[in-house]
Structure formats: C-alpha cells, structure tokens
Design an enzyme around this catalytic site. Structure first.
Site, PDB file in Angstrom:
ATOM      1  CB  CYS A   1      -0.934   0.097   1.197  1.00 28.04           C
ATOM      2  SG  CYS A   1      -2.025  -1.296   1.375  1.00 28.04           S
TER       3      CYS A   1
ATOM      4  NE  ARG B   1       4.568   2.052  -0.046  1.00 26.86           N
ATOM      5  CZ  ARG B   1       5.562   1.802   0.792  1.00 26.86           C
ATOM      6  NH1 ARG B   1       6.798   1.999   0.385  1.00 26.86           N
ATOM      7  NH2 ARG B   1       5.347   1.369   1.995  1.00 26.86           N
TER       8      ARG B   1
ATOM      9  CD1 TRP C   1       0.304  -6.370  -2.844  1.00 29.42           C
ATOM     10  CD2 TRP C   1       0.125  -6.837  -0.666  1.00 29.42           C
ATOM     11  NE1 TRP C   1       0.764  -7.643  -2.640  1.00 29.42           N
ATOM     12  CE2 TRP C   1       0.663  -7.960  -1.326  1.00 29.42           C
ATOM     13  CE3 TRP C   1      -0.082  -6.917   0.705  1.00 29.42           C
ATOM     14  CZ2 TRP C   1       1.011  -9.136  -0.664  1.00 29.42           C
ATOM     15  CZ3 TRP C   1       0.256  -8.084   1.372  1.00 29.42           C
ATOM     16  CH2 TRP C   1       0.791  -9.168   0.688  1.00 29.42           C
TER      17      TRP C   1
ATOM     18  CG  ASN D   1       1.448   1.043   4.190  1.00 27.77           C
ATOM     19  OD1 ASN D   1       1.196  -0.147   4.023  1.00 27.77           O
ATOM     20  ND2 ASN D   1       2.682   1.517   4.192  1.00 27.77           N
ATOM     21  N   GLY D   2      -0.671  -0.625   6.427  1.00 25.25           N
ATOM     22  CA  GLY D   2      -0.298  -1.395   7.615  1.00 25.25           C
ATOM     23  C   GLY D   2      -1.411  -2.367   7.967  1.00 25.25           C
TER      24      GLY D   2
ATOM     25  CD  GLU E   1      17.762 -12.532  -6.081  1.00 21.20           C
ATOM     26  OE1 GLU E   1      17.248 -13.059  -5.087  1.00 21.20           O
ATOM     27  OE2 GLU E   1      17.326 -11.488  -6.583  1.00 21.20           O
TER      28      GLU E   1
ATOM     29  CE  LYS F   1      14.497 -10.736  -8.837  1.00 21.86           C
ATOM     30  NZ  LYS F   1      15.103 -10.480  -7.565  1.00 21.86           N
TER      31      LYS F   1
ATOM     32  CD  GLU G   1      10.863 -11.461  -7.559  1.00 20.81           C
ATOM     33  OE1 GLU G   1      10.154 -11.012  -6.659  1.00 20.81           O
ATOM     34  OE2 GLU G   1      12.085 -11.288  -7.606  1.00 20.81           O
TER      35      GLU G   1
ATOM     36  CG  HIS H   1      20.519 -36.635  -0.610  1.00 18.15           C
ATOM     37  ND1 HIS H   1      20.999 -37.859  -0.182  1.00 18.15           N
ATOM     38  CD2 HIS H   1      21.616 -35.880  -0.860  1.00 18.15           C
ATOM     39  CE1 HIS H   1      22.316 -37.837  -0.151  1.00 18.15           C
ATOM     40  NE2 HIS H   1      22.722 -36.640  -0.569  1.00 18.15           N
TER      41      HIS H   1
ATOM     42  CE  LYS I   1      11.805  -2.341  -4.882  1.00 21.85           C
ATOM     43  NZ  LYS I   1      12.530  -3.454  -5.486  1.00 21.85           N
TER      44      LYS I   1
HETATM   45  C1  F6R Z   1      12.427  -9.997  -4.642  1.00 24.83           C
HETATM   46  C2  F6R Z   1      12.387  -8.939  -3.655  1.00 24.83           C
HETATM   47  C3  F6R Z   1      12.031  -9.310  -2.254  1.00 24.83           C
HETATM   48  C4  F6R Z   1      12.775  -8.413  -1.246  1.00 24.83           C
HETATM   49  C5  F6R Z   1      12.253  -8.691   0.171  1.00 24.83           C
HETATM   50  C6  F6R Z   1      12.967  -7.846   1.190  1.00 24.83           C
HETATM   51  O1  F6R Z   1      12.787  -9.512  -5.893  1.00 24.83           O
HETATM   52  O2  F6R Z   1      12.595  -7.794  -3.946  1.00 24.83           O
HETATM   53  O3  F6R Z   1      12.246 -10.657  -2.002  1.00 24.83           O
HETATM   54  O4  F6R Z   1      14.145  -8.676  -1.326  1.00 24.83           O
HETATM   55  O5  F6R Z   1      10.880  -8.417   0.222  1.00 24.83           O
HETATM   56  O6  F6R Z   1      12.782  -6.476   0.956  1.00 24.83           O
HETATM   57  P1  F6R Z   1      13.749  -5.408   1.573  1.00 24.83           P
HETATM   58  O7  F6R Z   1      15.083  -5.594   0.958  1.00 24.83           O
HETATM   59  O8  F6R Z   1      13.137  -4.077   1.224  1.00 24.83           O
HETATM   60  O9  F6R Z   1      13.782  -5.643   3.055  1.00 24.83           O
END
Ligand code: F6R
Length: 608
Positions: A2, A27, A75, A101-102, A480, A484, A487, A503, A603
């Site tokens: 949000c 967000r 969100w 937001n929260g 990672e 990527k 997502e 295993h 985000k």
């Molecule tokens: C994936 C991604 C998330 C963030 C995670 C932590 O592409 O961006 O997995 O890495 O939500 O976010 P931060 O770094 O803001 O604490």
C-alpha cells in the site's frame, strides 16, 4: 504494501495525488482511491484495479477539483480487492476520511465494540475501524481523536486523515509503517515514499513512530503522542526525479539491471583509500576484532545476499555466520551472546519482519549493523550502525540493483573484517579490494551479452519447471536466480544445492526438464560436472552458467553454456545473478507478464 499520498496547496490536488500514486504503485496495485475536500464536505472516488482505472473514472468527473486531498494504492490484506474495500474509508456521516498502510491487529475486537454502539461497516477491511473510531472519539478536535485511536489500536500504520471541519488540512500519523512529509513552497505533502512528491520538492521530514503531523498549505506541525509540539530535522533528497523514471527503457526492471555497474561503483568507490576498504560507520576495529558470531537477518532477495555473505565472511574472516530469514529469527528464540553481531539487510529499510527481527536482536543486547538502501528509513534509524548501499531508487518490484549493491557491501565488510583480524596480508587485501573495484566493468561485460540471454529465453520460455543448481556461492546465487524467474515469469522453479538433488528431488527431473547449472568455481567444477551428468542421464536439458575459468571443463557436459568473466570465485554471484536477472526478464517478456508489477506482490512488505 500500500502507498499513501496527501497534498495540500493552491493547485488542483487531484492530478498531484494521481501522479503521486503512480509513483507509489510499486507498493501495491490492486485498487486505488482518493478523498478530497469538496463543497464543505469530503468526496471520495475509489475503485478496484490499477491507478489508470481510477484516472479513467476521475476523467468522467470534471466538476471534481480540490486543493487538498489524500490518496491510496492498495495491496490487499483484509478483504479482497473490491470497490468497497478500496481506500479511502469514510466515517458513517462521511465527515472523516482515512487512508492506511499497515495492519490493525485488534480490528475485529474494535469492530465488534463499534457495532454494539450502532456503527455499521461497508467493507471487510481493518482500516474502516479507524474511520469509525475517529468519529467515536471526535469531540471537535481531530488531533485528540487521533491520539485516542492510536492508544486503542494495535498493529502498524501510516495514516492520512481528512476531517470535513478542517478544510485544507491533512492529519497524519505512523507506527511501524513508512511515512514522510514533503515540504514545498505554499504546498505540503505526505507520502509513503519520496518519489510521490519529488517532482514538487526535495525537502522532507521523516515521521517517527507515535508522532502526529498536521499539514496545511503553509505549515507543518509535528506532535508527539502527548500532543506536544516537537521540532524535526529538515532533510534533502540527493537524487533526481529522472532516477525514478524509466528513461527510455521498456520496463523499470530492465533500466535497473542496466544501472547495476553504476550502483555497484557508487557503493564501492567512496569506501576505498590506498587499496584498503573503510567502513563509513562508527563501528570500531576493536569491536570487529572481537566478534564471536554473526547473525545475518533478511527476507527474500536480501536473504539471498546474506547467504552469499555467509560463504564470503566465513571464507575470508573465519567468523561463524548464521543466516536467518527474519520471519524465522524473530520467533525462534535464537541463541545469542554479547560478542555477536547482527547484520540486517534491507533495500527499503521498512520490511516488517526484518525490522521486528532487528528489534529482537537489540532487545537481547547485541549490536546491529544495517545494510540499507533507503536513507533515513526505519531500520536505518534504529540500527546501531548503518552502511548505505547507493543503488538509488528501485521501482521494479523484483529487486536487481539493490541486490547487487548489498552483495558488494557484504564483500567489502568481509574484506574489512578479515583485515582487522589479521587474516589478510597487504597484497591479498589490495587484490580483494581491486576485485570489488573491477566488478562494475565485469557486470557491464555480462550485460553486453544481453542478446544471447534474450535468445536463450526465447528458446526456454515455454518450460513449466526450471531447476537451478549450484554449490557454495553458486548455490546462493541459484536461490536468487530461481526467485527472479518465479516472481516475474510465474514459472515454477526450485534452487538446489547440487549435491542435495539426488536425495529426493531428482525424482522430478524428466525428459527435457530445463536445469540451469551455475558453476563458476574451479575448486568445485568437477563436482558440478558429475551433478550435471546425473540430471542429463534423466533426460534434462542443461544450460550452464560458467566462468572463464571453468568454461572448458563444463562445456563438454552442457547443452548450452553462458560464460561470465572470471573474478575472485566467492564474488561471482555479482556476475551470474545479472545473467539470471536478464534471462528471467526476457522469459517474462516472451510470456507477456507484468514485469514491473508481478501479480500478488508489492515492493515494500511492511506487514508481517
Ligand atoms: C524480490 C524482492 C524481495 C525483497 C524482500 C525484502 O525480488 O525484492 O524478495 O528482497 O521483500 O525487501 P527489503 O530488501 O526491502 O527488506
């Protein structure tokens, strides 16, 4: 999760709010709305869907204009994305509007009590209780009412409030969710993040937990929870609005991938002097020498950088490192001693689990060092020591450049730790420092092979399952690469330590399963050759990401091979991950996915 925005000034607030929301759309983007003063009351327009949908509806309301309002991009947490559940929410008489937001944890209890007193609810959200509770406490002073609401609710919030009795005024407050105040000339703003108002002003205040802010077009007054006026330090944003725009790239993600050489350079260069690394935080060498154990705590991609950090710090500085998901650390009653150091890693500096885990570490009296991208964010403010990554604003939901800067910050920390603990001779220290310094040009060399990665993606984008394998730092990088891909392309994918596959998980390998093997370390190359043979024997198609040092050995067993420049082996995730970012990007592009705003994601995860 949000985004909230608010504007009070002389100009028409609606376009300012809509543009601000667009910059916060990363967000959350399942519904959006605004509330603004209008003809002695408050008018709300809100809808499920993206901000473009809100904009379309507003175009059909040419009579709606106002000089003060609040906006929200959602969100969903409580209740599906519907028109009714969208923010802003109104009190029953429509005289108070709220964006939030929260999460309000005790909302069900408050809701039941309000229903008993005759309040009726239009939505399933936790936020609506705030609108009604404000109405309940409101006896002519909205600040007093808000202070009482804050004393009643449990959870996290950044709030923007309009009260019809105070036209032209925005009231805001926060607890554990980001909120800043933009300070303009004859106009002021609230927002969850700087880009929302950056085209209007670079000056801002951060709002701390428990504070209440009252904004008019000419004044900003900040109060503590006892409603005593307090003064705040004026801060200035150092980056420009262009940094938060696409600049000709089709997606923010592609732009941010290309910005990685600069971001890494900006993170490394200021910390070098005469071939040595210095940490620009007040942590002293005696403390670094004395550390008995390191706990790295983070979520998602930041956790993946922590996994690389574990291998690198243990290898260079010989300090035991535990790497924990923040959501696990905070509840697992970790064993901690006074000489331990807790490193928290976060791009946003606002991630709820990471913040809570850091507070847990502080409660147990160990020092906390935060690696953070957003200057002045909550984690940065609360940590004992802060090292900023200089990635600039990251807008695409899937992190790329922030990840790369976190990695290099961890390498530098590892080199520094090793040096102060007497484990590096001057020559090796210089060599490792130079390795950090030369990473940007090697990342450029990976990006220069963009056409190869786009071609590989065009061949594999229809696969339903993709496995990533690696050992040591290559395994950490595989985690990672797999995230990527998942997502942004929605392809199911798993990352495995290459030796672990047999295993159990090898049962999933079938004819033509795509396996991406990351094999950059000479010392482990033979082992990887064996693992590749194992999956090939079950019919897998293997695309290997090798280094110049391992290419020869790996090319014999691989169906396809992509080569990154050689570097100090433990730093190779800085190169392999960039290749995997581009591969995932082009796969998502081929599949027509919403790359910058993948489904179900946001985000900044400021809820638990
Ligand atoms: C994936 C991604 C998330 C963030 C995670 C932590 O592409 O961006 O997995 O890495 O939500 O976010 P931060 O770094 O803001 O604490």
């Amino acid at each position: 999760m949000c985004g909230i925005v608010g504007f009070t000034g002389s100009a028409d607030a609606l376009p300012v709010l809509v543009n601000g929301l667009k910059r916060l759309e990363y967000r959350g983007y399942d519904s959006a709305g605004i509330a603004a003063f209008d003809n002695g009351g408050i008018r709300v327009t809100k809808t499920r869907g993206r901000i473009s949908e809100l904009e379309r509806i507003l175009r059909g309301q040419p009579d709606f204009s106002s000089a003060c309002g609040i906006g929200h991009t959602r969100w969903a947490t409580h209740g599906e994305p519907t028109d009714e559940n969208s923010h802003p929410h109104l009190s029953h008489d429509g005289r108070i509007a709220v964006v939030h937001n929260g999460i309000i944890e005790n909302y069900a209890d408050i809701k039941a009590r309000l229903i008993k007193r005759g309040y009726s609810f239009r939505s399933e959200t936790d936020t609506e209780v705030i609108a009604h509770l404000l109405d309940f406490y409101y006896k002519g002073d909205i600040l007093v009412a808000l202070a009482k609401v804050m004393a009643t609710v449990r959870g996290s919030y950044a709030l923007g409030v309009l009260c019809a009795d105070r036209p032209g005024e925005i009231i805001a407050a926060r607890l554990d969710s980001p909120l800043i105040v933009g300070l303009g000339d004859g106009e002021n703003f609230i927002a969850s993040d700087i880009p929302a108002f950056l085209e209007h002003t670079r000056d801002y205040y951060t709002v701390d937990d428990g504070e209440i802010v009252c904004l008019t077009k000419d004044s900003v007054t900040v109060y503590n929870s006892d409603l005593e006026e307090i003064s705040k330090e004026r801060m200035t944003v150092s980056w420009s609005i262009e940094a938060a725009e696409k600049g000709g790239y089709e997606h923010f993600m592609l732009k941010e991938i290309h910005e990685q050489p600069k971001a890494v350079r900006d993170t490394v260069s200021p910390r070098l002097e005469n071939g040595r690394i210095f940490l620009d935080t007040n942590i002293n060498d005696d403390f670094l020498q004395d550390i008995s154990r390191i706990h790295i705590i983070a979520c998602g991609s930041a956790y993946h950088t922590g996994m690389v950090g574990k291998y690198v710090i243990e290898n260079l500085a010989r300090i035991p490192v535990e790497c924990d998901l923040a959501s696990e650390f905070r509840y697992r009653d970790p064993i901690i001693s006074g000489r331990d150091l807790c490193i928290v890693i976060s791009q946003s500096g606002e991630t709820a689990d990471t913040l809570a885990a850091m507070r847990e570490a502080k409660r147990r009296d160990i020092k906390t060092l935060a690696i953070i991208n957003v200057v002045g964010s909550t984690i940065a403010r609360e940590a004992d020591y802060v090292l900023y990554t200089w990635a600039g604003p990251e807008i695409a939901v899937a992190t790329t450049k922030a990840y790369s800067t976190q990695l290099v910050m961890l390498y530098m920390l590892a080199v520094r730790l090793a040096a102060v603990r007497g484990l590096l001779d001057a020559h090796t220290e210089k060599k490792l420092t130079a390795e950090c310094l030369h990473l940007p040009e090697k990342i450029e060399a990976v990006i220069a092979q963009i056409n190869t990665l786009s071609y590989l993606a065009s061949r594999f984008h229809n696969h339903k399952d993709i496995f990533f394998l690696g050992r040591g730092v290559d395994y950490a990088a595989a985690l990672e690469g797999s995230l990527k891909l998942k997502e942004i392309s929605y392809i199911r994918s798993e990352a495995y330590a290459a030796g672990e596959l047999k295993h159990g998980t090898i049962a999933l390998i079938r004819n033509d399963t795509l396996v991406i093997a990351i094999a950059t370390q000479q010392s482990l190359a033979e082992k990887m050759v064996s693992n590749i043979r194992e999956v090939k024997a079950r019919g897998a198609h293997v695309l290997t990401i090798a280094s110049e040092d391992t290419r020869q050995m790996l090319s014999e067993v691989s169906d396809d091979i992509f080569v990154v420049p050689s570097c100090f082996e433990k730093f190779s995730p800085s190169l392999t991950v960039v290749a995997m970012q581009l591969f995932a990007y082009y796969i998502a592009l081929c599949r027509g996915c919403s790359i910058d705003k993948p489904r179900n994601l946001a985000k900044s995860v400021t809820v638990e």
